[in-house]
Enzyme design. Structure first.
Site: not given
Length: 317
Positions: A21, A52, A264
């Site tokens: 988070t 991601n 990512d």
């Protein structure tokens, strides 16, 4: 379920990795040690390198599955909902009471540069049993992706399992560790790192495409088949054991708002292309993945900045 139905329902891209988070503060500049400064915006987002990468592949239209662990807490519950909203298979997302969902505290300055502290939490409790439960999904995938935000031994185990079953593997050695197990080099089809990771792994300071080629050469000698060194706004350098010399794939010039998670986005896009467009050629896959990552840096946040297929030029598909 028939074998054909099973094959059609199987995820083409499986990611074994982390969920975090993100607690994001936007400031004009990064604070110095011991200094308190005022920020102008705060928001909570979804991050973690594994998640991601998985979400970017899913937003491009890929069938994806995530193998990960979150806490039995509000952040963990929210993460499960986030996967479902993005059409990611959650069959192998475990929840534990023994640790909190991983969290990242992120500060982003007005140039889009960032400073990040991560607390891995539940990510470090993903274990061999979790991999065994998900082994059919791993073996049935076209591409499997791993990083180092979970216990490295579990990432390596996943790579070995995929490798033994002829599933293409992408390994993103992030966050990098200097004494990386040699097995990571030999069990990876595409070894993808950024400048700082390349430097930690090889000792070569990477400030240009030429330096990136030097670092990639060191990695090839350790057993890698194909190395990509990402260079942010400068694009990527690609070096393959089969095909020398190195190729520099430039990125288009864009105004960066927030570079968090751009690497990512690139890896997720690359996994998507390897799974769905295997005949494209690696240079073209990298070119298209760079284009997608350069869209992601033009808005704030991590996954919130990742483009959907419908919002991209159809020439990319």
């Amino acid at each position: 379920m028939s074998r054909e139905a099973q094959a059609n329902s199987a995820a083409a891209v499986v990611v074994v990795g982390s969920c975090m988070t993100d607690l994001v503060s936007l400031t004009t500049r990064l604070p110095k040690a011991g200094e308190t400064i005022h920020g102008h915006k705060f928001f909570i987002g979804f991050g973690g390198k594994g998640a991601n990468q998985c979400i970017q592949a899913a937003r491009l239209g890929g069938k994806t599955a995530m193998i990960c662990k979150v806490g039995k807490d509000s952040f963990g519950n929210d993460y499960l909902e986030n996967f479902k909203k993005n059409n990611v298979c959650t069959d192998f997302v475990g929840q534990t009471e023994d640790a909190a969902t991983g969290a990242a505290s992120i500060i982003v300055n007005s140039e889009g540069q960032n400073a990040i502290v991560i607390v891995a939490g539940a990510n470090l409790l993903l274990d061999s049993k979790d991999l065994e439960r998900a082994s059919a999904a791993i073996c049935g995938a076209k591409v499997m992706v791993c990083q180092l935000e979970i216990t490295p031994a579990i990432s390596l185990k996943a790579l070995k399992l995929a490798n033994a079953n002829r599933v293409k593997t992408i390994f993103n050695p992030a966050p990098a560790i200097a004494d990386l197990d040699p097995g990571f080099y030999s069990h990876t089809d595409v070894f993808c790192c950024n400048e700082s990771e390349a430097e930690i792994l090889t000792g070569v300071s990477v400030n240009s495409p030429k330096d990136a080629e030097e670092a990639a050469t060191v990695l090839l000698k350790r057993g890698c088949k194909l190395v990509i060194v990402t260079l942010g706004a400068e694009g990527c350098v690609l070096l393959s054991a089969k095909d020398s010399p190195a190729k520099h794939v430039p990125a288009e010039k864009v105004k960066a708002v927030d570079t968090t998670g751009a690497g990512d986005s690139f890896v997720g896009a690359l996994a998507f292309y390897m799974a769905y467009y295997p005949d494209l050629g690696m240079e073209e896959m990298i070119n298209r993945s760079c284009s997608i990552a350069s869209v992601s840096v033009q808005s704030a946040g991590t996954q919130s900045s990742y483009p959907f297929r419908k919002d991209l030029a159809q020439a990319l598909f």
